[in-house]
Design an enzyme around this catalytic site. Sequence first.
Site, PDB file in Angstrom:
ATOM      1  N   GLN A  70      71.956 112.773  69.943  1.00  0.00           N
ATOM      2  CA  GLN A  70      71.998 112.423  71.074  1.00  0.00           C
ATOM      3  C   GLN A  70      71.781 113.806  71.823  1.00  0.00           C
ATOM      4  O   GLN A  70      72.205 115.013  71.630  1.00  0.00           O
ATOM      5  CB  GLN A  70      73.331 111.902  71.595  1.00  0.00           C
ATOM      6  CG  GLN A  70      73.282 111.517  73.174  1.00  0.00           C
ATOM      7  CD  GLN A  70      74.777 111.274  73.573  1.00  0.00           C
ATOM      8  OE1 GLN A  70      75.580 112.141  73.644  1.00  0.00           O
ATOM      9  NE2 GLN A  70      75.105 109.884  74.045  1.00  0.00           N
ATOM     10  N   CYS A 100      77.888 110.981  80.104  1.00  0.00           N
ATOM     11  CA  CYS A 100      79.032 111.990  80.238  1.00  0.00           C
ATOM     12  C   CYS A 100      79.481 112.184  81.623  1.00  0.00           C
ATOM     13  O   CYS A 100      78.710 112.364  82.397  1.00  0.00           O
ATOM     14  CB  CYS A 100      78.418 113.249  79.481  1.00  0.00           C
ATOM     15  SG  CYS A 100      79.858 114.415  79.519  1.00  0.00           S
ATOM     16  N   LYS A 139      72.430 105.790  76.255  1.00  0.00           N
ATOM     17  CA  LYS A 139      73.816 105.178  76.069  1.00  0.00           C
ATOM     18  C   LYS A 139      74.387 105.531  77.753  1.00  0.00           C
ATOM     19  O   LYS A 139      74.197 106.752  78.631  1.00  0.00           O
ATOM     20  CB  LYS A 139      74.685 106.248  75.565  1.00  0.00           C
ATOM     21  CG  LYS A 139      76.244 105.745  75.447  1.00  0.00           C
ATOM     22  CD  LYS A 139      76.995 106.343  74.124  1.00  0.00           C
ATOM     23  CE  LYS A 139      78.311 106.062  73.935  1.00  0.00           C
ATOM     24  NZ  LYS A 139      78.911 106.984  74.976  1.00  0.00           N
ATOM     25  N   ASN A 200      80.286  99.070  73.820  1.00  0.00           N
ATOM     26  CA  ASN A 200      81.204  99.879  73.661  1.00  0.00           C
ATOM     27  C   ASN A 200      82.637  99.978  74.636  1.00  0.00           C
ATOM     28  O   ASN A 200      82.292  99.584  75.545  1.00  0.00           O
ATOM     29  CB  ASN A 200      80.228 101.136  73.669  1.00  0.00           C
ATOM     30  CG  ASN A 200      81.356 102.563  73.537  1.00  0.00           C
ATOM     31  OD1 ASN A 200      81.111 103.346  74.490  1.00  0.00           O
ATOM     32  ND2 ASN A 200      82.247 102.714  72.427  1.00  0.00           N
ATOM     33  N   ASP A 202      87.063 100.622  74.193  1.00  0.00           N
ATOM     34  CA  ASP A 202      88.356  99.830  74.141  1.00  0.00           C
ATOM     35  C   ASP A 202      88.654  98.968  72.681  1.00  0.00           C
ATOM     36  O   ASP A 202      89.367  98.301  72.917  1.00  0.00           O
ATOM     37  CB  ASP A 202      88.770  99.393  75.330  1.00  0.00           C
ATOM     38  CG  ASP A 202      89.003 100.158  76.375  1.00  0.00           C
ATOM     39  OD1 ASP A 202      88.818 101.409  76.249  1.00  0.00           O
ATOM     40  OD2 ASP A 202      89.413 100.068  77.786  1.00  0.00           O
ATOM     41  N   ARG A 225      86.864 106.473  69.952  1.00  0.00           N
ATOM     42  CA  ARG A 225      88.234 107.054  69.753  1.00  0.00           C
ATOM     43  C   ARG A 225      88.861 106.392  68.533  1.00  0.00           C
ATOM     44  O   ARG A 225      89.784 107.230  67.709  1.00  0.00           O
ATOM     45  CB  ARG A 225      89.046 106.908  70.934  1.00  0.00           C
ATOM     46  CG  ARG A 225      88.695 107.755  72.217  1.00  0.00           C
ATOM     47  CD  ARG A 225      89.000 107.364  73.557  1.00  0.00           C
ATOM     48  NE  ARG A 225      88.582 106.253  74.137  1.00  0.00           N
ATOM     49  CZ  ARG A 225      88.918 105.529  75.111  1.00  0.00           C
ATOM     50  NH1 ARG A 225      89.763 106.314  75.629  1.00  0.00           N
ATOM     51  NH2 ARG A 225      88.504 104.356  75.480  1.00  0.00           N
TER      52      ARG A 225
HETATM   53  C1  LIG Z   1      86.399 113.149  72.607  1.00  0.00           C
HETATM   54  C2  LIG Z   1      85.501 112.450  72.954  1.00  0.00           C
HETATM   55  C3  LIG Z   1      84.045 112.795  73.183  1.00  0.00           C
HETATM   56  C4  LIG Z   1      82.978 112.050  73.500  1.00  0.00           C
HETATM   57  N1  LIG Z   1      81.823 112.535  73.398  1.00  0.00           N
HETATM   58  C5  LIG Z   1      80.715 112.021  73.765  1.00  0.00           C
HETATM   59  C6  LIG Z   1      79.402 112.509  73.706  1.00  0.00           C
HETATM   60  O1  LIG Z   1      79.134 113.581  73.151  1.00  0.00           O
HETATM   61  N2  LIG Z   1      78.244 111.659  73.883  1.00  0.00           N
HETATM   62  C7  LIG Z   1      78.533 110.359  74.621  1.00  0.00           C
HETATM   63  O2  LIG Z   1      77.589 109.732  75.126  1.00  0.00           O
HETATM   64  N3  LIG Z   1      79.705 109.988  74.715  1.00  0.00           N
HETATM   65  C8  LIG Z   1      80.960 110.771  74.278  1.00  0.00           C
HETATM   66  N4  LIG Z   1      82.187 110.156  74.195  1.00  0.00           N
HETATM   67  C9  LIG Z   1      82.331 108.830  74.762  1.00  0.00           C
HETATM   68  C10 LIG Z   1      82.425 107.720  73.584  1.00  0.00           C
HETATM   69  O3  LIG Z   1      81.323 107.657  73.015  1.00  0.00           O
HETATM   70  C11 LIG Z   1      82.747 106.416  74.125  1.00  0.00           C
HETATM   71  O4  LIG Z   1      81.547 105.951  74.912  1.00  0.00           O
HETATM   72  C12 LIG Z   1      84.055 106.244  74.809  1.00  0.00           C
HETATM   73  O5  LIG Z   1      84.965 106.983  74.065  1.00  0.00           O
HETATM   74  C13 LIG Z   1      84.477 104.788  74.736  1.00  0.00           C
HETATM   75  O6  LIG Z   1      84.526 104.117  73.411  1.00  0.00           O
HETATM   76  P1  LIG Z   1      85.934 104.275  72.649  1.00  0.00           P
HETATM   77  O7  LIG Z   1      86.957 103.281  73.671  1.00  0.00           O
HETATM   78  O8  LIG Z   1      85.676 103.382  71.407  1.00  0.00           O
HETATM   79  O9  LIG Z   1      86.406 105.411  72.522  1.00  0.00           O
HETATM   80  C14 LIG Z   1      83.117 111.006  73.960  1.00  0.00           C
HETATM   81  C15 LIG Z   1      84.577 110.657  74.073  1.00  0.00           C
HETATM   82  C16 LIG Z   1      85.659 111.197  73.736  1.00  0.00           C
HETATM   83  C17 LIG Z   1      86.965 110.518  73.768  1.00  0.00           C
END
Ligand SMILES: Cc1cc2nc3c(=O)[nH]c(=O)nc-3n(C[C@H](O)[C@H](O)[C@H](O)COP(=O)(O)O)c2cc1C
Length: 255
Positions: A70, A100, A139, A200, A202, A225
């Site tokens: 990415q 982001c 994304k 994606n 939660d 997460r």
């Molecule tokens: C510590 C952390 C770092 C993340 N870094 C990125 C990233 O580099 N690029 C991105 O598109 N999303 C990033 N995200 C978002 C996640 O990819 C994801 O979209 C978000 O956590 C929701 O999904 P989840 O509920 O399964 O965690 C990050 C999230 C967290 C918590």
Amino acid sequence: MQIGNINLSSPTILAPLAGITNLPFRLIIKKLGCGLVCSEMISSNGLVYKSLKTQMLLNSTEKESPISFQIFGSDPELMAKAAEIIEELGADIVDINFGCSVRKILKSGAGAALMKTPDLAEKILMSVRKAINVPLTIKIRTGWDTSGKDALTILKIAEECGVDAITMHPRTAKQGFTGSADWSQIAALKKTAKIPVIGNGDITKPEDALEMISQTRCDGVMVGREAMINPWILAQIDSLIKKKGKTSSRHKYAL
Ligand SMILES: Cc1cc2nc3c(=O)[nH]c(=O)nc-3n(C[C@H](O)[C@H](O)[C@H](O)COP(=O)(O)O)c2cc1C
């Protein structure tokens, strides 16, 4: 699930996580079972100007293939050059960050700021698409401060520019990580999309992924997460999907 010419063995995808999804972490998740792993977001400036910090994010081996790298940025020309570099290094898929919500990234016009600048988003996607041959994905969030319209605008632009798949983390940019993921926004995106949609947000247990698929008809599921807490989750989701696929002739998942 298919992304461009890449056939995934499973519709389960490890999310990009800055500071977490480095090579060792990705290899663990891959070994436990997962269709696609993603690098953390990598600065297009850092790639083009060869910053040492950025170079360290590029470690990869064939064992983790297929891998999606990415990139983030807001300059169409730099983004195209960065995508070219990533493709040469062996990325199977190039993904662009439209999600982001960190202030420093938003201030530079990158990440989720692109959700409110469709003209710039189009320039970036057109120039990156021309620069690479591997599949291109994005994304996104559901919008800048309101859900729905921005996401559908970006989807249309992405499809016109030849993007191969789209992932949605269904919160607005303004929301950051507050509140809960609104899966109905994934369903709305899927209804309109001609390209595969990855859901994606939660998912904290394997059953959540099945529920997301059932509610939204998404083509793939991405977990972030929870993979840090339970690295088996993607493999568990995969086996649940396969089990359900075998036992349920009435309810077919769109995978
Ligand atoms: C510590 C952390 C770092 C993340 N870094 C990125 C990233 O580099 N690029 C991105 O598109 N999303 C990033 N995200 C978002 C996640 O990819 C994801 O979209 C978000 O956590 C929701 O999904 P989840 O509920 O399964 O965690 C990050 C999230 C967290 C918590």
